[in-house]
Design a protein around this motif. Structure first.
Motif, mmCIF file in Angstrom:
data_model
loop_
_atom_site.group_PDB
_atom_site.id
_atom_site.type_symbol
_atom_site.label_atom_id
_atom_site.label_comp_id
_atom_site.label_asym_id
_atom_site.label_seq_id
_atom_site.Cartn_x
_atom_site.Cartn_y
_atom_site.Cartn_z
ATOM 1 N N GLU A 40 0.843 -1.194 0.000
ATOM 2 C CA GLU A 40 0.000 0.000 0.000
ATOM 3 C C GLU A 40 0.876 1.241 0.000
ATOM 4 O O GLU A 40 1.916 1.298 0.684
ATOM 5 C CB GLU A 40 -0.925 0.012 1.216
ATOM 6 C CG GLU A 40 -1.895 1.192 1.227
ATOM 7 C CD GLU A 40 -2.792 1.205 2.448
ATOM 8 O OE1 GLU A 40 -3.808 1.926 2.432
ATOM 9 O OE2 GLU A 40 -2.468 0.503 3.435
ATOM 10 N N GLY A 41 0.461 2.244 -0.753
ATOM 11 C CA GLY A 41 1.214 3.485 -0.828
ATOM 12 C C GLY A 41 0.519 4.618 -0.093
ATOM 13 O O GLY A 41 -0.717 4.712 -0.096
ATOM 14 N N LYS A 42 1.312 5.476 0.548
ATOM 15 C CA LYS A 42 0.776 6.633 1.270
ATOM 16 C C LYS A 42 0.467 7.757 0.292
ATOM 17 O O LYS A 42 1.317 8.192 -0.490
ATOM 18 C CB LYS A 42 1.774 7.113 2.315
ATOM 19 C CG LYS A 42 1.274 8.299 3.140
ATOM 20 C CD LYS A 42 2.333 8.766 4.130
ATOM 21 C CE LYS A 42 1.848 9.987 4.909
ATOM 22 N NZ LYS A 42 2.888 10.479 5.843
ATOM 23 N N ILE A 43 -0.777 8.232 0.328
ATOM 24 C CA ILE A 43 -1.227 9.281 -0.589
ATOM 25 C C ILE A 43 -1.068 10.658 0.050
ATOM 26 O O ILE A 43 -1.428 10.862 1.204
ATOM 27 C CB ILE A 43 -2.707 9.046 -0.975
ATOM 28 C CG1 ILE A 43 -2.841 7.782 -1.825
ATOM 29 C CG2 ILE A 43 -3.272 10.258 -1.721
ATOM 30 C CD1 ILE A 43 -4.265 7.403 -2.141
ATOM 31 N N GLU A 44 -0.520 11.584 -0.711
ATOM 32 C CA GLU A 44 -0.406 12.982 -0.277
ATOM 33 C C GLU A 44 -0.862 13.888 -1.425
ATOM 34 O O GLU A 44 -0.563 13.621 -2.582
ATOM 35 C CB GLU A 44 1.039 13.331 0.084
ATOM 36 C CG GLU A 44 1.571 12.592 1.285
ATOM 37 C CD GLU A 44 3.018 12.983 1.576
ATOM 38 O OE1 GLU A 44 3.233 13.812 2.473
ATOM 39 O OE2 GLU A 44 3.907 12.466 0.879
ATOM 40 N N VAL A 45 -1.588 14.960 -1.087
ATOM 41 C CA VAL A 45 -2.006 15.950 -2.081
ATOM 42 C C VAL A 45 -1.432 17.295 -1.655
ATOM 43 O O VAL A 45 -1.743 17.805 -0.580
ATOM 44 C CB VAL A 45 -3.538 16.025 -2.200
ATOM 45 C CG1 VAL A 45 -3.937 17.098 -3.211
ATOM 46 C CG2 VAL A 45 -4.115 14.673 -2.602
ATOM 47 N N LYS A 46 -0.578 17.850 -2.521
ATOM 48 C CA LYS A 46 0.061 19.128 -2.239
ATOM 49 C C LYS A 46 -0.266 20.099 -3.371
ATOM 50 O O LYS A 46 0.138 19.874 -4.516
ATOM 51 C CB LYS A 46 1.572 18.958 -2.127
ATOM 52 C CG LYS A 46 2.022 17.931 -1.088
ATOM 53 C CD LYS A 46 3.531 17.725 -1.154
ATOM 54 C CE LYS A 46 3.993 16.654 -0.175
ATOM 55 N NZ LYS A 46 5.466 16.403 -0.291
ATOM 56 N N ASN A 47 -1.015 21.132 -3.040
ATOM 57 C CA ASN A 47 -1.398 22.133 -4.048
ATOM 58 C C ASN A 47 -2.047 21.478 -5.271
ATOM 59 O O ASN A 47 -1.704 21.776 -6.420
ATOM 60 C CB ASN A 47 -0.170 22.953 -4.480
ATOM 61 C CG ASN A 47 0.415 23.745 -3.329
ATOM 62 O OD1 ASN A 47 -0.316 24.273 -2.481
ATOM 63 N ND2 ASN A 47 1.739 23.818 -3.283
ATOM 64 N N HIS A 48 -2.963 20.565 -4.978
ATOM 65 C CA HIS A 48 -3.708 19.838 -6.011
ATOM 66 C C HIS A 48 -2.832 18.897 -6.835
ATOM 67 O O HIS A 48 -3.246 18.442 -7.899
ATOM 68 C CB HIS A 48 -4.443 20.803 -6.953
ATOM 69 C CG HIS A 48 -5.368 21.744 -6.239
ATOM 70 N ND1 HIS A 48 -6.472 21.310 -5.536
ATOM 71 C CD2 HIS A 48 -5.343 23.101 -6.107
ATOM 72 C CE1 HIS A 48 -7.103 22.350 -5.011
ATOM 73 N NE2 HIS A 48 -6.437 23.445 -5.335
ATOM 74 N N GLU A 49 -1.624 18.641 -6.377
ATOM 75 C CA GLU A 49 -0.758 17.672 -7.041
ATOM 76 C C GLU A 49 -0.720 16.397 -6.206
ATOM 77 O O GLU A 49 -0.577 16.448 -4.981
ATOM 78 C CB GLU A 49 0.660 18.227 -7.219
ATOM 79 C CG GLU A 49 0.724 19.402 -8.175
ATOM 80 C CD GLU A 49 2.148 19.884 -8.397
ATOM 81 O OE1 GLU A 49 3.012 19.604 -7.521
ATOM 82 O OE2 GLU A 49 2.409 20.534 -9.422
ATOM 83 N N LEU A 50 -0.842 15.262 -6.873
ATOM 84 C CA LEU A 50 -0.926 13.970 -6.195
ATOM 85 C C LEU A 50 0.447 13.317 -6.106
ATOM 86 O O LEU A 50 1.153 13.188 -7.116
ATOM 87 C CB LEU A 50 -1.900 13.055 -6.945
ATOM 88 C CG LEU A 50 -2.032 11.618 -6.421
ATOM 89 C CD1 LEU A 50 -2.596 11.595 -5.003
ATOM 90 C CD2 LEU A 50 -2.917 10.795 -7.355
ATOM 91 N N PHE A 51 0.803 12.902 -4.884
ATOM 92 C CA PHE A 51 2.040 12.162 -4.645
ATOM 93 C C PHE A 51 1.696 10.861 -3.929
ATOM 94 O O PHE A 51 0.786 10.823 -3.102
ATOM 95 C CB PHE A 51 3.010 12.975 -3.777
ATOM 96 C CG PHE A 51 3.559 14.210 -4.430
ATOM 97 C CD1 PHE A 51 4.810 14.187 -5.034
ATOM 98 C CD2 PHE A 51 2.830 15.395 -4.444
ATOM 99 C CE1 PHE A 51 5.328 15.332 -5.634
ATOM 100 C CE2 PHE A 51 3.330 16.531 -5.043
ATOM 101 C CZ PHE A 51 4.582 16.508 -5.630
ATOM 102 N N VAL A 52 2.440 9.803 -4.239
ATOM 103 C CA VAL A 52 2.318 8.529 -3.537
ATOM 104 C C VAL A 52 3.709 8.094 -3.120
ATOM 105 O O VAL A 52 4.586 7.896 -3.972
ATOM 106 C CB VAL A 52 1.668 7.448 -4.418
ATOM 107 C CG1 VAL A 52 1.667 6.106 -3.692
ATOM 108 C CG2 VAL A 52 0.251 7.836 -4.812
ATOM 109 N N GLU A 53 3.917 7.980 -1.821
ATOM 110 C CA GLU A 53 5.236 7.625 -1.271
ATOM 111 C C GLU A 53 6.321 8.559 -1.819
ATOM 112 O O GLU A 53 7.441 8.128 -2.116
ATOM 113 C CB GLU A 53 5.582 6.169 -1.598
ATOM 114 C CG GLU A 53 4.683 5.143 -0.945
ATOM 115 C CD GLU A 53 4.850 5.082 0.579
ATOM 116 O OE1 GLU A 53 5.953 5.423 1.064
ATOM 117 O OE2 GLU A 53 3.878 4.717 1.261
#
Length: 302
Positions: free
Chosen positions: A176-189
């Motif tokens: 499973e990957g950790k989801i992050e949203v920064k300034n409407h940009e999607l990051f995973v791990e």
């Protein structure tokens, strides 16, 4: 009356057809991918399997009676099975726009080849059954039937082992990957995935309901397979086909260490099913490379 087949030949043909058709039945399994669909998909492949078994079953009696014209039907079988592959490919391509995500041409080609090859299973099993019964040639019909059936099933077992392909889970770890949203940009791990989330609501939806997995290759050379676009598209398709998509689905790769990301907002929010779907995605024939052969070729060229 000379053209009539004997009782022994009739038993041989019937047994071979039954065992060959059974071989096709045993290779049709409805797994988590839900393909082929029930009941029409099953019916099509069972009928073609029956025809393949019939062609394999009549070959030996035809040779024994010197009816060489009948044996030429085997060449027609090859064309028929190629038509099965062609029709399967066309059918799957027609469905592309109805799916949550595209299968992709590489995955479609692999599926269609699989269904073609399993008709050969039926033909070869029926042929092996017939040859065995002819060689045993016991006075007891039951001994002939049992001998032929056992050898036919052994041939099926060997063919299945020989043709069994690997899955992503065999060459990679899927977590499973950790989801992050920064300034409407999607990051995973920490891996940049997309800037297409757009609105605040879309970003919030992905943060609250989004799921992602990260695929780690077990060895460096497996990156060649996992980072192939067709392979990544196949994994994304299986993920979306298993869980559905409420909104958004992405696949991205990390150029530094070869990690591959699958991210989506699923209808069925189940991380374990997502991981399992990605793990069980078949490795496509068009993407597989033999590391040992590549090494030997390099050494040989020097």
């Amino acid at each position: 009356m000379g053209g009539l087949i004997s009782k022994e030949q009739l038993i041989l043909i019937a047994t071979s057809i039954i065992v060959g058709t059974l071989a096709r039945i045993l290779t049709i399994k409805e797994d988590f991918r839900q393909y082929p669909s029930y009941p029409n998909g099953y019916m099509i492949h069972l009928v073609t399997g029956f025809v393949a078994a019939s062609l394999g079953a009549i070959a030996i009696p035809a040779l024994m009676t010197k009816n060489f014209v009948a044996v030429t039907f085997l060449t027609l079988a090859i064309q028929q099975f190629r038509d099965v592959r062609k029709s399967e490919r066309e059918s799957l391509k027609d469905l592309e726009n109805t799916e949550f995500a595209y299968r992709g041409d590489a995955y479609i080609d692999g599926i269609s080849k699989t269904f073609e090859s399993r008709n050969y299973f039926a033909l070869l099993v029926a042929l092996g059954t017939a040859i065995t019964m002819q060689l045993v040639d016991s006075q007891s019909s039951w001994i002939n039937i049992i001998s032929g059936s056992v050898v036919g099933l052994i041939i099926l077992f060997i063919l299945k082992r020989f043709s069994k392909g690997k899955t992503i889970g065999d060459i990679a770890e899927v977590k499973e990957g950790k989801i992050e949203v920064k300034n409407h940009e999607l990051f995973v791990e920490g891996i940049y995935v997309s800037n297409l989330l757009g609105t605040e609501n879309a970003s919030k939806l992905f943060q609250e309901e989004g799921r992602a997995v990260v695929i780690h290759p077990k060895e460096h050379h497996f990156r060649v397979t996992l980072e192939n676009f067709g392979q990544r598209q196949a994994a994304l398709f299986e993920a979306t086909r298993t869980l559905g998509v409420k909104r958004h689905h992405f696949t991205r790769r990390d150029f530094k260490d070869g990690r591959v990301v699958i991210a989506l907002v699923p209808i069925i929010n189940d991380k374990d099913k997502l991981i399992e779907a990605v793990k069980k995605t078949p490795l496509l024939e068009s993407t597989k490379k033999s590391h040992a052969v590549m090494n030997s070729n390099i050494v040989g060229s020097e």
